[in-house]
Enzyme design. Structure first.
Site, PDB file in Angstrom:
ATOM      1  N   ASP A 130      48.737  46.470  31.326  1.00 52.16           N
ATOM      2  CA  ASP A 130      47.833  45.354  31.054  1.00 52.16           C
ATOM      3  C   ASP A 130      46.604  45.498  30.576  1.00 52.16           C
ATOM      4  O   ASP A 130      45.608  46.768  30.646  1.00 52.16           O
ATOM      5  CB  ASP A 130      47.524  44.185  32.570  1.00 52.16           C
ATOM      6  CG  ASP A 130      46.719  43.632  32.389  1.00 52.16           C
ATOM      7  OD1 ASP A 130      46.431  42.625  31.485  1.00 52.16           O
ATOM      8  OD2 ASP A 130      45.915  43.398  33.875  1.00 52.16           O
ATOM      9  N   ILE A 131      45.313  45.035  30.377  1.00 52.54           N
ATOM     10  CA  ILE A 131      43.704  45.261  29.852  1.00 52.54           C
ATOM     11  C   ILE A 131      43.103  44.811  31.241  1.00 52.54           C
ATOM     12  O   ILE A 131      42.654  45.808  31.527  1.00 52.54           O
ATOM     13  CB  ILE A 131      43.578  44.247  28.481  1.00 52.54           C
ATOM     14  CG1 ILE A 131      44.250  45.224  27.590  1.00 52.54           C
ATOM     15  CG2 ILE A 131      41.808  43.848  28.331  1.00 52.54           C
ATOM     16  CD1 ILE A 131      44.549  43.815  26.141  1.00 52.54           C
ATOM     17  N   ASP A 132      42.789  43.996  31.246  1.00 52.89           N
ATOM     18  CA  ASP A 132      41.322  43.562  32.225  1.00 52.89           C
ATOM     19  C   ASP A 132      41.842  43.711  33.457  1.00 52.89           C
ATOM     20  O   ASP A 132      42.879  43.447  34.177  1.00 52.89           O
ATOM     21  CB  ASP A 132      41.291  41.783  31.999  1.00 52.89           C
ATOM     22  CG  ASP A 132      40.549  41.577  30.829  1.00 52.89           C
ATOM     23  OD1 ASP A 132      39.230  42.191  30.231  1.00 52.89           O
ATOM     24  OD2 ASP A 132      41.216  41.044  29.834  1.00 52.89           O
ATOM     25  N   GLY A 135      47.221  38.926  28.623  1.00 55.09           N
ATOM     26  CA  GLY A 135      47.179  37.460  28.143  1.00 55.09           C
ATOM     27  C   GLY A 135      46.097  36.845  27.400  1.00 55.09           C
ATOM     28  O   GLY A 135      46.110  36.609  26.887  1.00 55.09           O
ATOM     29  N   LYS A 170      54.811  38.102  30.551  1.00 54.18           N
ATOM     30  CA  LYS A 170      54.768  38.772  29.980  1.00 54.18           C
ATOM     31  C   LYS A 170      56.272  39.693  30.511  1.00 54.18           C
ATOM     32  O   LYS A 170      56.892  40.202  28.782  1.00 54.18           O
ATOM     33  CB  LYS A 170      53.643  40.088  30.646  1.00 54.18           C
ATOM     34  CG  LYS A 170      52.727  39.329  30.783  1.00 54.18           C
ATOM     35  CD  LYS A 170      51.334  40.142  31.055  1.00 54.18           C
ATOM     36  CE  LYS A 170      50.091  40.289  30.926  1.00 54.18           C
ATOM     37  NZ  LYS A 170      48.705  41.243  32.280  1.00 54.18           N
ATOM     38  N   ASP A 214      47.250  44.412  37.515  1.00 54.18           N
ATOM     39  CA  ASP A 214      46.385  44.236  38.229  1.00 54.18           C
ATOM     40  C   ASP A 214      46.532  42.266  39.202  1.00 54.18           C
ATOM     41  O   ASP A 214      45.611  42.041  39.475  1.00 54.18           O
ATOM     42  CB  ASP A 214      45.290  44.316  37.655  1.00 54.18           C
ATOM     43  CG  ASP A 214      44.451  43.670  37.423  1.00 54.18           C
ATOM     44  OD1 ASP A 214      45.101  42.997  35.764  1.00 54.18           O
ATOM     45  OD2 ASP A 214      43.378  42.846  37.823  1.00 54.18           O
ATOM     46  N   ASN A 240      49.265  37.544  36.434  1.00 52.13           N
ATOM     47  CA  ASN A 240      50.451  36.910  35.189  1.00 52.13           C
ATOM     48  C   ASN A 240      50.432  38.764  35.852  1.00 52.13           C
ATOM     49  O   ASN A 240      51.589  38.424  34.403  1.00 52.13           O
ATOM     50  CB  ASN A 240      49.681  36.685  34.459  1.00 52.13           C
ATOM     51  CG  ASN A 240      47.828  37.529  33.616  1.00 52.13           C
ATOM     52  OD1 ASN A 240      48.064  38.219  35.232  1.00 52.13           O
ATOM     53  ND2 ASN A 240      48.225  37.823  32.907  1.00 52.13           N
TER      54      ASN A 240
END
Length: 260
Positions: A9-11, A44, A186, A209, A212
């Site tokens: 994931d990114i954020d 997302g 996802k 984290d 989602n």
């Protein structure tokens, strides 16, 4: 060594609370690739919001829009747009409550309203510039929409869930929810990804984290929740690493045995 697939994931996972990539995370991903593992992004975000990060990490495969759009090495291998009739129903219902929408296509996102403080504040939290956000209330009529941002408060969620049961709603911000096709997640995008690449679930690790990420962390063989994740995310993960700002990616990769 058996080759593994690691999805990030990114954020709040790759990017810290200031939306910066920790040096330790960058070095860890470089090390993963050097020993022969494959690395991809599962976010997302839209594809056009991850170009700089992908370039910095030299990652050319991703799952975007919470699983609705999957690209591997420049080839789009899966698309799951929201049905236009459902988007029309969402538009009519949200308009009756004066709740704005942002429609997200593969190349652009467009709002159904003019300048709006909640849209600006939520996207600013992702360091996304809204100055060029165009207004087109009919954007979904001639463009495939993979995710829509709905702007409503938490106490207003239930009316959407009960009246629009063919859509999936996931809160990501105080002001906003992601709207996806029912069953979209996802996990579904990763399923298509690993089918194409020839991995089994037991060869796949995922770091996330937030809400989602729940289906993703449950689906893969090794789900790792960040230390900054909510308790409900940590409870379903196989492992919990440190906070993203405490070198959580590097620590987690060492913890699961992917890095020495």
């Amino acid at each position: 060594m058996t080759k593994k697939m690691i999805m990030f994931d990114i954020d709040g996972t790759l990017l810290d609370h200031e939306k910066k990539l920790p040096v330790s995370a960058k070095e860890a991903i470089k090390s993963l690739k050097e020993v022969g593992h494959e690395v991809a992004i599962a976010t997302g975000r839209a594809p056009y919001f991850i170009n700089d990060l992908r370039k910095e990490l030299e990652i050319d495969s991703f799952v975007c829009f919470n699983g609705q759009y999957v690209e591997i090495e420049g080839e789009v291998i899966y698309k799951n747009p929201i049905d236009k009739e459902l988007l029309m129903q969402l538009s009519d219902f949200s308009t009756s409550y004066d709740h704005p929408l942002v429609y997200m296509g593969a190349e652009f996102m467009k709002s159904n309203t003019g300048s709006h403080s909640e849209i600006e504040e939520s996207l600013r939290s992702l360091f996304i510039d809204t100055a060029q956000l165009e207004v087109d209330a009919n954007y979904y009529n001639n463009t495939e929409i993979y995710q829509t941002l709905l702007y409503c408060k938490e106490h207003e969620e239930s009316s959407y869930r009960s009246n629009l049961g063919s859509l999936n709603f996931i809160r990501w911000h105080e002001f906003s929810m992601d709207v996806l096709p029912l069953g979209g997640s996802k996990a579904k995008g990763i399923e298509k990804f690993i089918e194409k690449k020839g991995f089994t679930k037991d060869q796949v690790y995922a770091f996330g984290d937030n809400l989602n990420d729940i289906e993703m962390l449950q689906y893969v063989g090794y789900g790792v929740a960040m230390g900054n994740a909510p308790e409900e995310v940590k409870k379903i993960a196989r492992y919990v690493t440190k906070d993203v700002s405490e070198n959580g990616i590097a620590y987690g990769l060492e913890m699961v045995g992917l890095l020495p």
